[in-house]
Design an enzyme around this catalytic site. Structure first.
Site, short mmCIF file in Angstrom:
data_model
loop_
_atom_site.label_atom_id
_atom_site.label_comp_id
_atom_site.label_asym_id
_atom_site.label_seq_id
_atom_site.Cartn_x
_atom_site.Cartn_y
_atom_site.Cartn_z
N VAL A 34 73.45 -3.35 20.05
CA VAL A 34 74.58 -3.86 19.22
C VAL A 34 75.28 -2.87 18.30
CG1 VAL A 34 74.96 -5.78 17.31
CG2 VAL A 34 73.16 -6.03 18.86
N ILE A 168 85.91 4.71 19.80
CA ILE A 168 86.84 6.00 19.70
C ILE A 168 87.90 6.03 18.62
CG2 ILE A 168 88.37 4.89 21.42
CD1 ILE A 168 87.07 8.57 21.87
N SER A 542 29.74 -10.32 35.34
CA SER A 542 31.12 -10.34 36.15
C SER A 542 32.08 -11.41 35.44
CB SER A 542 31.01 -10.77 37.49
OG SER A 542 30.01 -11.63 37.67
#
Lengths: 634, 300
Positions: A34, A168, A542
């Protein structure tokens, strides 16, 4: 949806619909957190290019003012998030699929939010994606998580990557910053085999380079994100592969029609093409390509069709129809990448179900050769794989399957593993290569076989498997049974902890993985002894149903007699013949069955012996009686 | 090279899902609700198995309160395509005369549909049901699986849902458990309409505008479809050109005013419309997250 309005008004609905008919489709995955603006980007794509309805928009406006992070401006992230609520409701946060479309294309976005479970979710989302959008915060550059995401993208065979250098605007639309990030990323990407990388500077929040280039980056010569996505063509790659179609269903409406229905996993096919049926290897010719809308002259990768063949060859669900010019390999042992997806870790040696194409077989995994640290890409030694771990293992199947390496064809080399008892999908796998060609594998013909051995001994061999808690009385009863059989002149052998743990299995401890391996070896030995014609008595705790089932499957139907020596844990602990419960309670013995390791009681054993009501001698008689009834002894 | 259109891809995927689900189940059924999504789902199913006939029945969990036009359409589709239809009515609802007026939307839907579906699944022993839900319908659907496991109590446990990779679906289940399969998962509302248009699939006439008797309630136009409709004091049915964007029980389904009488006009209206799909169904208004809750309880 500004573009829809404009276009509708300009051309009218009929023309609009006509254009829609020629839309292509692209699936992509977005990778990033995020913090990188991922939800904002997806929200922006939905908002800019698809139907965000007015009531959704009204909700968005209200929510933006209430909980938004954009000072009351539209917070696009809210269109897709709603994750806090999900977390509160305890709903698994995994892969969400979003849809949007432009005039030229429909897009399906796999959105994998959250950091936890990231590997599992991203691998799931990436498995169907044609392209990955890897987000980077322009202020931060290439981070560890960028590498991790890119590694998973390359592992899952996604060939097209968009590096979205987001935010940017927060670095003043600096060309220098962008170019530095681009060159850092390209260097890393080429190391992991990602060669088709397109880097786009953008601001999802401000809308730069999403649908339009805008005027903030005059230095950027490329196209905006949407235009790039619209121009990616994936049909070409799939159709240039050799023809493959896994058969999903044998279509037999009447005696005159016998077709094979499936979705084409690679290449193209036409009537008259020579094809081979795998794994059988029979060769024949395609007669017709049948669909509800009539026969086709050609069908291509991605289409679901029904094929009829010129000859009456045996074809069933799971078989692959392939071009005879370049048929796939057939094998039963592979090296594969495994991505573990279940809370319960991988147990080497335990049989899992493996589904590939339309075929399901039984598979066992060897101990991993190594696991991969997804942050550093280092190979690390491992005995097992836990949730979200990725490793490379050898894998053994109970019968040969047709396959292509995953790198060549995802649908022919990607598989899932399913737990036989919980039915959960526990792992995803990618086949790389066969360890041996299965046509070289054939059992050595042994003339003195099981039948000969058992004739010589005058008995029917079998395994009597005693399972139960420590202190339940398994060994005591098994010993009495063996004595009684010996008295009757039977040939027997008793396998228990005393004669196995100290020798054959002395390298094994008591972790879950070791318990599985312990039982696997004991099953194998008891299977060999049955081949030798013996009545084998096996006395092991087992605790896991899966391993007992493995032991059962090692011998033929009817040769396995499971005896559940049933004793409540309180009684067993009271008896405590070896003082083990006392130790376990004091914490000196870890992984003790019944205390801090589970015992899975048998659901349908051949015999249940309740030692609270039946003394050992009588229990032994019950078992002998059962062997007689079943015809193992007279 | 052939480029497949998005509708061709969606169609091929749905067909693959149908064949896979059918092959891995013992007693499958298609949940059929007569609306446009069910209609597209049925069309795809017939494509998946052609030239064989549809190898499983349709199940209509009815409330007796659907529009008359829906019953007529349903019976014609079944007859024309030689299908097997199982119509199920919760006997408790018949006995107690459960209706939206006396018992409220929530109880009405819960007893007739949610309970009715559970009863029908148990009565006939269905282990797999195809449903027409789409991921774009609602935020909470976006992460729904194509194959969704339901417990023996018909509950949807979010923690038990399985990862779905490639085109590999895990349909295995323990005795008593069942699987819901959603072949339209990746379709959007626009895709559905576009497909109906290009495949020329007949749909219930209620989707097209016509003069119909309606009354205005809570901002929605409700059609007076038969004499069971109870009018509030002062309510007088009036004739308006209306159509429905979604179909359900007539007293609970809002119409919109419209002059769209052809598919392109409907699609045009939809493209420039202002409300999303479930606004017309009153069931969703009652509480936030109600769809999620219903799903956990076993609603489709």
């Amino acid at each position: 949806m500004p573009h829809v309005h404009d276009e509708l008004l300009a051309v009218g609905i009929e023309t609009y619909l006509e254009r829609q008919e020629h839309k292509s489709m692209l699936r992509f995955i977005t990778c990033g957190s995020v913090d990188d603006g991922k939800s904002t980007l997806i929200g922006r794509l939905l908002y800019d290019s698809k139907l965000v309805f007015e009531d959704h928009l009204a909700t968005l406006e209200v929510d933006s003012k209430k909980v938004g992070t954009q000072g009351g401006e539209l917070d696009f992230a809210l269109l897709v998030d709603g994750l806090a609520a999900e977390r509160e409701q305890g709903i698994t946060i995994d892969v969400a699929y979003r849809f949007f479309s432009t005039e030229r294309s429909k897009f399906i976005v796999a959105d994998t939010p959250g950091h936890e479970q990231y590997t599992r979710n991203m691998v799931t989302g990436a498995s169907t994606a044609d392209l990955a959008v890897v987000l980077i915060d322009a202020r931060k550059g290439v981070l560890t998580q960028t590498r991790r995401h890119s590694y998973l993208v390359s592992l899952l065979g996604i060939r097209h990557v968009v590096l979205a250098v987001n935010k940017i605007d927060l670095v003043d639309y600096s060309q220098e910053v962008f170019e530095q990030i681009e060159s850092d990323y390209r260097e890393f990407a080429s190391q992991i085999g990602l060669n088709d990388v397109t880097c786009i500077p953008m601001s999802a929040l401000a809308g730069d380079n999403i649908t339009e280039v805008g005027s903030n980056m005059p230095w950027y010569q490329g196209v905006p994100l949407i235009t790039h996505l619209e121009n990616v063509k994936v049909d070409n790659e799939l159709q240039s592969l050799p023809f493959r179609m896994p058969v999903q269903w044998v279509n037999r409406p009447d005696l005159d029609f016998r077709g094979f229905s499936g979705q084409i996993a690679g290449g193209t096919v036409q009537p008259g093409d020579s094809v081979r049926i795998l794994p059988s290897g029979r060769t024949t010719t395609v007669e017709r390509i049948v669909t509800y809308d009539g026969d086709l002259e050609e069908a291509v990768a991605g289409q679901s069709v029904t094929i009829t063949l010129a000859d009456e060859v045996d074809v069933s669900r799971g078989d692959v129809i392939a071009t005879s010019l370049a048929p796939p390999g057939v094998a039963d042992q592979f090296e594969a990448h495994i991505v573990w997806m279940d809370d319960q870790g991988m147990l080497p040696g335990r049989p899992y179900l493996l589904k590939i194409g339309a075929r399901t077989v039984s598979a066992t995994l060897a101990q991993p050769k190594y696991k991969v640290n997804v942050n550093t890409l280092e190979h690390v030694a491992a005995r097992t794989l836990e949730l979200n771990e990725i490793g490379v293992c050898n894998i053994n199947l109970d019968r040969p399957i047709p396959f292509d390496p995953y790198d060549e064809n995802r649908d022919m080399g990607g598989f899932i593993l399913i737990d036989r008892f919980t039915n959960a999908t526990v792992a995803a796998g990618l086949l790389h290569f066969a360890l041996r060609r299965s046509d070289n594998v054939h059992w050595q013909a042994i003339e003195v076989d099981k039948h000969a051995h058992s004739l010589q001994k005058g008995q029917k061999p079998c395994v009597v498997w005693f399972t139960g808690l420590s202190g339940s009385g398994k060994s005591t009863i098994a010993n009495i049974v063996e004595q009684k059989l010996l008295e009757q002149g039977r040939h027997t052998y008793l396998l228990d902890g005393d004669n196995v743990r100290h020798g054959l299995n002395k390298d094994l401890g008591f972790t879950d993985a070791d318990r599985v391996e312990n039982i696997r070896r004991v099953s194998e030995v008891s299977g060999l002894m049955v081949d030798a014609g013996l009545i084998v008595l096996v006395s092991f705790i087992s605790p896991f149903a899966a391993e007992r089932r493995m032991a059962r499957e090692r011998v033929e139907d009817g040769e396995f007699i499971e005896v559940y020596v049933k004793t409540p844990i309180e009684v067993a602990e009271e008896r405590d013949p070896k003082g083990l419960y006392l130790k376990a309670r004091r914490g000196e013995l870890a992984n003790f069955t019944g205390i801090d390791s589970p015992y899975e009681a048998p659901e349908s054993p051949e015999l249940i012996v309740d030692t609270t009501s039946l003394p050992p001698e009588a229990a032994a008689d019950t078992i002998i009686g059962h062997l007689r009834e079943r015809g193992f002894i007279d | 090279m052939t480029t497949l259109t998005h509708l061709q891809r969606l169609e091929a995927e749905s067909i693959q899902i149908f064949r896979e689900a059918f092959s891995e189940s013992e007693r499958p059924v298609m949940l059929y609700s007569v609306g446009k999504d069910s209609t597209v789902m049925l069309h795809l199913a017939m494509k998946a198995f052609a030239p064989s006939k549809l190898p499983f029945p349709l199940l209509h969990v009815d409330t007796t309160w659907k529009f008359q036009a829906m019953y007529e359409f349903r019976d014609r589709v079944v007859r024309d395509n030689g299908l097997e239809l199982i119509e199920y009515h919760n006997p408790e609802c018949i006995e107690k005369d459960i209706n939206p007026f006396d018992h409220g939307t929530s109880l009405h839907v819960d007893l007739w549909k949610t309970e009715g579906l559970k009863q029908a699944v148990e009565k006939y022993g269905f282990d797999l049901g195809f449903g027409g839900a789409r991921r774009d319908e609602e935020k909470s659907r976006a992460k729904e699986r194509v194959f969704s496991l339901r417990s023996a109590q018909h509950r949807w446990d979010p923690k038990q849902q399985r990862p779905e990779l490639w085109h590999l679906y895990n349909a295995r289940k323990a005795p008593g458990e069942s699987v819901r399969v959603f072949p339209l998962s990746n379709w959007t509302e626009l895709d559905i309409w576009q497909y109906i248009y290009s495949e020329q699939i007949p749909i219930v006439p209620l989707y097209f505008s016509a003069p119909r008797p309606v009354v205005k309630r809570d901002g929605l136009w409700i059609m007076v479809d038969d004499e069971r409709m109870r009018l509030e004091p002062g309510e007088e049915p009036e004739i308006r050109n209306v159509r429905f964007r979604t179909l359900g029980c007539y007293p609970l389904t809002g119409a919109i005013e419209s002059d769209a009488t052809t598919l392109p006009e409907i699609i045009r209206e939809m493209l420039i419309t202002t409300t999303s799909e479930r606004m017309g169904r009153t069931v969703d208004h009652e509480s936030a997250g109600s769809l999620e809750k219903k799903k956990q309880e076993g609603h489709f």
